[in-house]
Design a protein around this motif. Structure first.
Motif, mmCIF file in Angstrom:
data_model
loop_
_atom_site.group_PDB
_atom_site.id
_atom_site.type_symbol
_atom_site.label_atom_id
_atom_site.label_comp_id
_atom_site.label_asym_id
_atom_site.label_seq_id
_atom_site.Cartn_x
_atom_site.Cartn_y
_atom_site.Cartn_z
ATOM 1 N N ASP A 164 15.576 -17.027 2.849
ATOM 2 C CA ASP A 164 16.322 -18.215 2.460
ATOM 3 C C ASP A 164 15.319 -19.321 2.167
ATOM 4 O O ASP A 164 14.176 -19.277 2.613
ATOM 5 C CB ASP A 164 17.253 -18.659 3.600
ATOM 6 C CG ASP A 164 18.346 -17.642 3.881
ATOM 7 O OD1 ASP A 164 18.809 -16.980 2.928
ATOM 8 O OD2 ASP A 164 18.725 -17.507 5.052
ATOM 9 N N TYR A 169 17.811 -15.692 12.083
ATOM 10 C CA TYR A 169 19.022 -15.050 12.601
ATOM 11 C C TYR A 169 19.127 -15.337 14.096
ATOM 12 O O TYR A 169 18.115 -15.350 14.805
ATOM 13 C CB TYR A 169 18.956 -13.534 12.417
ATOM 14 C CG TYR A 169 19.242 -13.061 11.017
ATOM 15 C CD1 TYR A 169 20.550 -12.826 10.599
ATOM 16 C CD2 TYR A 169 18.216 -12.826 10.123
ATOM 17 C CE1 TYR A 169 20.830 -12.371 9.323
ATOM 18 C CE2 TYR A 169 18.477 -12.365 8.839
ATOM 19 C CZ TYR A 169 19.790 -12.139 8.450
ATOM 20 O OH TYR A 169 20.050 -11.689 7.186
ATOM 21 N N LYS A 193 23.224 -16.820 10.653
ATOM 22 C CA LYS A 193 21.992 -17.333 10.068
ATOM 23 C C LYS A 193 22.068 -18.848 10.063
ATOM 24 O O LYS A 193 23.150 -19.416 9.916
ATOM 25 C CB LYS A 193 21.831 -16.851 8.625
ATOM 26 C CG LYS A 193 21.449 -15.406 8.509
ATOM 27 C CD LYS A 193 21.454 -14.850 7.111
ATOM 28 C CE LYS A 193 20.821 -15.705 6.068
ATOM 29 N NZ LYS A 193 20.702 -15.058 4.756
ATOM 30 N N LEU A 244 13.886 -17.351 7.400
ATOM 31 C CA LEU A 244 14.894 -16.345 7.690
ATOM 32 C C LEU A 244 15.161 -16.423 9.181
ATOM 33 O O LEU A 244 14.378 -15.922 9.987
ATOM 34 C CB LEU A 244 14.413 -14.946 7.296
ATOM 35 C CG LEU A 244 15.447 -13.835 7.403
ATOM 36 C CD1 LEU A 244 16.655 -14.135 6.511
ATOM 37 C CD2 LEU A 244 14.831 -12.507 7.021
#
Length: 132
Positions: free
Chosen positions: A4, A14, A66, A12
Motif C-alpha cells: 500500500d 496487517y 489492514k 503493508l
C-alpha cells in the motif's frame, strides 16, 4: 507482494484483533456478527482501516485488518467499541439480559501485528546490514 502507499510512504500493515464480550457472555450469533462487522467496516473507513477477514465465536470476535501508518488505532478501537456497544444494545434488546451492568465489551483486547518475514529473519537482516 503488493504494498500500500500514500503520498510519503510505502507500507503493508496487517493486524489481528480479538475483542471479547464482557465476562465472556455468550451472545454472538451470525446476525449479531454481521451487524458488528458492518459497523467495523463503516467506522474503519474513517480511520484508513480496511477489513480483510472476520469471524466470531459466541463470546468474541476475531478480525484481520489492514491500516495506514497514520491510522490512530486506539482512537478507532474506542470509537468502534463505544458505538457498537450502544447500537447493539439498541437493535438487539434481548442481549441486555445477558450483560452485566449493560457493558457489552471487555475493556481489554488483543492486538497482534501479522504478515511479512518472521522476527528472526528480520533481526538477522538488520544485524547484517553493511556486511558482505
Amino acid at each position: 507482494m503488493k504494498l500500500d502507499s500514500n503520498n510519503y510512504s510505502v507500507f503493508l500493515m496487517y493486524y489481528h484483533l480479538v475483542l471479547v464480550v464482557k465476562y465472556r457472555r455468550q451472545v454472538f450469533d451470525s446476525e449479531l456478527s454481521d451487524f458488528a462487522k458492518e459497523m467495523f467496516t463503516d467506522i474503519g473507513s474513517k480511520y484508513n482501516i480496511s477489513l480483510v477477514e472476520w469471524n466470531h465465536d459466541q463470546d468474541h470476535i476475531q478480525i484481520l485488518f489492514k491500516a495506514h501508518p497514520n491510522s490512530e488505532l486506539s482512537k478507532f478501537f474506542n470509537a468502534y467499541k463505544s458505538a457498537s456497544s450502544r447500537l447493539i444494545k439498541r437493535d438487539f434488546p434481548h442481549i441486555r439480559k445477558k450483560l452485566w451492568k449493560e457493558m457489552f465489551w471487555s475493556r481489554s483486547f488483543c492486538l497482534l501485528t501479522t504478515g511479512g518475514a518472521p522476527i528472526d529473519i528480520l533481526k538477522n537482516y538488520i544485524e547484517n546490514q553493511g556486511q558482505k
